[in-house]
Write a protein that holds these residues in place. Structure first.
Motif, PDB file in Angstrom:
ATOM      1  N   UNK A 213      40.627  36.477  17.078  1.00  0.00           N
ATOM      2  CA  UNK A 213      40.304  36.719  18.482  1.00  0.00           C
ATOM      3  C   UNK A 213      41.228  37.792  19.068  1.00  0.00           C
ATOM      4  N   UNK A 214      40.620  38.769  19.764  1.00  0.00           N
ATOM      5  CA  UNK A 214      41.377  39.758  20.531  1.00  0.00           C
ATOM      6  C   UNK A 214      40.845  39.734  21.961  1.00  0.00           C
ATOM      7  N   UNK A 215      41.500  38.920  22.792  1.00  0.00           N
ATOM      8  CA  UNK A 215      41.035  38.739  24.175  1.00  0.00           C
ATOM      9  C   UNK A 215      41.375  39.928  25.064  1.00  0.00           C
ATOM     10  N   UNK A 216      42.245  40.822  24.607  1.00  0.00           N
ATOM     11  CA  UNK A 216      42.671  41.963  25.421  1.00  0.00           C
ATOM     12  C   UNK A 216      41.881  43.228  25.137  1.00  0.00           C
ATOM     13  N   UNK A 217      40.939  43.169  24.220  1.00  0.00           N
ATOM     14  CA  UNK A 217      40.285  44.382  23.739  1.00  0.00           C
ATOM     15  C   UNK A 217      39.672  45.218  24.858  1.00  0.00           C
ATOM     16  N   UNK A 218      38.871  44.634  25.722  1.00  0.00           N
ATOM     17  CA  UNK A 218      38.100  45.427  26.680  1.00  0.00           C
ATOM     18  C   UNK A 218      38.678  45.490  28.081  1.00  0.00           C
ATOM     19  N   UNK A 219      39.925  45.071  28.257  1.00  0.00           N
ATOM     20  CA  UNK A 219      40.487  45.007  29.613  1.00  0.00           C
ATOM     21  C   UNK A 219      40.626  46.389  30.243  1.00  0.00           C
ATOM     22  N   UNK A 220      40.230  46.473  31.520  1.00  0.00           N
ATOM     23  CA  UNK A 220      40.327  47.708  32.290  1.00  0.00           C
ATOM     24  C   UNK A 220      41.019  47.421  33.611  1.00  0.00           C
ATOM     25  N   UNK A 221      41.250  48.470  34.376  1.00  0.00           N
ATOM     26  CA  UNK A 221      41.786  48.329  35.724  1.00  0.00           C
ATOM     27  C   UNK A 221      40.646  47.843  36.622  1.00  0.00           C
ATOM     28  N   UNK A 222      40.716  46.583  37.040  1.00  0.00           N
ATOM     29  CA  UNK A 222      39.606  45.995  37.798  1.00  0.00           C
ATOM     30  C   UNK A 222      39.456  46.594  39.187  1.00  0.00           C
ATOM     31  N   UNK A 223      40.481  47.275  39.682  1.00  0.00           N
ATOM     32  CA  UNK A 223      40.349  47.938  40.985  1.00  0.00           C
ATOM     33  C   UNK A 223      39.492  49.193  40.882  1.00  0.00           C
ATOM     34  N   UNK A 224      39.400  49.770  39.684  1.00  0.00           N
ATOM     35  CA  UNK A 224      38.609  50.982  39.469  1.00  0.00           C
ATOM     36  C   UNK A 224      37.286  50.685  38.760  1.00  0.00           C
ATOM     37  N   UNK A 225      37.317  49.744  37.814  1.00  0.00           N
ATOM     38  CA  UNK A 225      36.139  49.445  37.012  1.00  0.00           C
ATOM     39  C   UNK A 225      35.937  47.933  36.960  1.00  0.00           C
ATOM     40  N   UNK A 226      35.488  47.358  38.074  1.00  0.00           N
ATOM     41  CA  UNK A 226      35.335  45.898  38.129  1.00  0.00           C
ATOM     42  C   UNK A 226      34.090  45.424  37.384  1.00  0.00           C
ATOM     43  N   UNK A 227      34.113  44.161  37.011  1.00  0.00           N
ATOM     44  CA  UNK A 227      32.919  43.504  36.488  1.00  0.00           C
ATOM     45  C   UNK A 227      32.757  42.169  37.207  1.00  0.00           C
ATOM     46  N   UNK A 228      31.523  41.708  37.285  1.00  0.00           N
ATOM     47  CA  UNK A 228      31.254  40.335  37.720  1.00  0.00           C
ATOM     48  C   UNK A 228      30.977  39.518  36.466  1.00  0.00           C
ATOM     49  N   UNK A 229      29.782  39.729  35.907  1.00  0.00           N
ATOM     50  CA  UNK A 229      29.423  39.090  34.649  1.00  0.00           C
ATOM     51  C   UNK A 229      29.163  40.174  33.612  1.00  0.00           C
ATOM     52  N   UNK A 230      29.813  40.070  32.465  1.00  0.00           N
ATOM     53  CA  UNK A 230      29.545  40.990  31.360  1.00  0.00           C
ATOM     54  C   UNK A 230      28.332  40.438  30.616  1.00  0.00           C
ATOM     55  N   UNK A 231      27.168  41.030  30.858  1.00  0.00           N
ATOM     56  CA  UNK A 231      25.943  40.386  30.401  1.00  0.00           C
ATOM     57  C   UNK A 231      25.553  40.745  28.975  1.00  0.00           C
TER      58      UNK A 231
ATOM     59  N   UNK B 294      35.345  36.878  35.754  1.00  0.00           N
ATOM     60  CA  UNK B 294      35.271  38.340  35.832  1.00  0.00           C
ATOM     61  C   UNK B 294      36.142  39.022  34.773  1.00  0.00           C
ATOM     62  N   UNK B 295      36.172  38.408  33.597  1.00  0.00           N
ATOM     63  CA  UNK B 295      36.940  38.983  32.491  1.00  0.00           C
ATOM     64  C   UNK B 295      36.082  39.964  31.714  1.00  0.00           C
ATOM     65  N   UNK B 296      36.753  40.829  30.957  1.00  0.00           N
ATOM     66  CA  UNK B 296      36.108  41.875  30.169  1.00  0.00           C
ATOM     67  C   UNK B 296      35.727  41.344  28.780  1.00  0.00           C
ATOM     68  N   UNK B 297      34.987  42.130  27.994  1.00  0.00           N
ATOM     69  CA  UNK B 297      34.556  41.642  26.681  1.00  0.00           C
ATOM     70  C   UNK B 297      35.718  41.266  25.767  1.00  0.00           C
ATOM     71  N   UNK B 298      35.432  40.325  24.883  1.00  0.00           N
ATOM     72  CA  UNK B 298      36.372  39.840  23.880  1.00  0.00           C
ATOM     73  C   UNK B 298      35.927  40.364  22.519  1.00  0.00           C
ATOM     74  N   UNK B 299      36.878  40.769  21.701  1.00  0.00           N
ATOM     75  CA  UNK B 299      36.549  41.230  20.339  1.00  0.00           C
ATOM     76  C   UNK B 299      36.949  40.168  19.320  1.00  0.00           C
ATOM     77  N   UNK B 300      36.042  39.914  18.366  1.00  0.00           N
ATOM     78  CA  UNK B 300      36.357  39.104  17.204  1.00  0.00           C
ATOM     79  C   UNK B 300      36.413  40.035  16.000  1.00  0.00           C
ATOM     80  N   UNK B 301      37.581  40.203  15.423  1.00  0.00           N
ATOM     81  CA  UNK B 301      37.754  41.102  14.282  1.00  0.00           C
ATOM     82  C   UNK B 301      37.491  40.346  12.985  1.00  0.00           C
TER      83      UNK B 301
END
Length: 353
Positions: free
Chosen positions: A45-63, A344-351
């Motif tokens: 699990x890599x929970x930090x893979x897709x993290x961005x600055x939420x003030x500039x590139x927010x998400x609600x649901x990553x569909x 409102x979290x960003x995508x997670x990567x499974x390597x």
């Protein structure tokens, strides 16, 4: 598979589970290296893979997410500040666009002889939009009453599309009236099939759809019936063939990669066999429709050929996987998970390991 027989098996499984609650708790404590999954399909699990600055590139649901021919990972969210986020495989943001999809939900990539297009489903706006790869609108499929397929009062809340080998477009009305609507490549209505109900050829949350090309001589449609914990197989002209019953798993859209079928599980059945919040995982099936791995879930088990209840392995996922709404698989067989209702979290990567 006969769905009514499957339901009897499900009731037996549920009864056993209620009498033996130990099977719905963690059966595989998270190893020190954070690896999840089973058999040959195991992942870190890599929970930090897709993290961005939420003030500039927010998400609600990553569909949902798709990968284009350049290896770019394109994701749709229902945040109108940037409905589309485009990543490279390292998690770096390459591009963002889109402000007109308040319910941005389904995202399908179609490669038409080297030219790539996107189909965006927005149940909030009751429409499906075809765009080029950069978001330029080509045409829109609107409420089916406009072509006589629905009555004006019938709900149309499309959740997913797929494109057939001849360019026909299939729309799953998964949050609306539960029909699958077939259109020509130009958006001309052809037919509808399915509809709401518990029949083998009907749906309860027809959430996702794809064309299964693994049998090259006989491609078929795989369609989610999420409340039924099932995928249902149909011919390209809408005739029911069979059901893949996945007890415990509220599956989202089917994603074919190589010989395997991957899917996000948005919820599993935990307390009292109810749909339980924050209980998602990923499930992987082989070409014979047998579950071979459940990253973030309990190990798949078959008794007398029947799949037993599958639920989240909470200790293994450590709160990282909540509601797995979609998966995208890259050329190295890493999995990228888009989550709904996940703070409102960003995508997670499974390597893949």
């Amino acid at each position: 598979m006969n769905l009514s027989t499957s339901r009897r098996d499900f009731v037996k499984t549920a009864a056993t589970t209620l009498l033996a609650p130990s099977i719905i708790t963690s059966v595989n404590a998270q190893p020190a290296d954070g690896i999840i999954g089973h058999g040959s399909h195991r992942y870190k699990i890599n929970a930090d893979w897709g993290k961005l600055d939420s003030s500039k590139f927010p998400v609600k649901n990553c569909h949902e997410m798709v990968m284009d021919s350049k290896g770019r990972l394109i994701m749709v969210t229902d945040e109108t500040k940037n409905n589309i986020l485009v990543y490279d495989r390292s998690g770096k943001l390459l591009d963002s666009w889109g402000h007109e999809y308040p319910g941005g939900h389904g995202l399908t990539l179609w490669n038409a002889n080297g030219e790539e297009f996107l189909f965006i489903c927005d149940p909030n706006s009751n429409r499906v939009t075809k765009t080029d790869i950069n978001g330029k609108v080509i045409f829109t499929i609107e409420h089916p009453s406009k072509v006589g397929a629905y009555k004006p009062e019938e709900k149309f809340l499309p959740t997913e599309t797929t494109v057939g080998p001849n360019g026909d477009i299939y729309v799953a009305d998964g949050y609306g009236s539960q029909w699958i609507l077939q259109y020509s490549a130009k958006g001309e209505f052809i037919r509808k099939f399915g509809g709401p109900g518990d029949g083998d050829d009907q749906f309860a949350t027809a959430h996702g759809i794809t064309v299964d090309y693994r049998n090259k001589a006989n491609p078929t449609l795989l369609i989610t019936s999420r409340v039924h914990n099932s995928f249902k197989r149909f011919t390209l002209d809408g005739k029911y063939l069979s059901t893949i019953f996945l007890p415990g798993a509220f599956v989202c859209r089917p994603v074919i990669h190589g010989d395997h079928l991957f899917a996000g599980v948005c919820w599993s059945r935990l307390r009292y066999m109810n749909q339980t919040n924050n209980s998602g995982f990923v499930t992987i099936l082989d070409k014979n429709d047998k579950v071979v791995s459940n990253p973030g879930g309990t190990k798949p088990e078959y008794r007398d050929g029947k799949l037993q209840m599958m639920v989240q392995d909470a200790a293994a996922v450590g709160g990282i996987l909540m509601h797995c709404h979609d998966v995208c698989v890259d050329n190295d067989e890493n999995i990228y998970i888009c989550q709904w209702n996940a703070k409102q979290t960003y995508p997670v990567k499974l390597s893949r390991v």
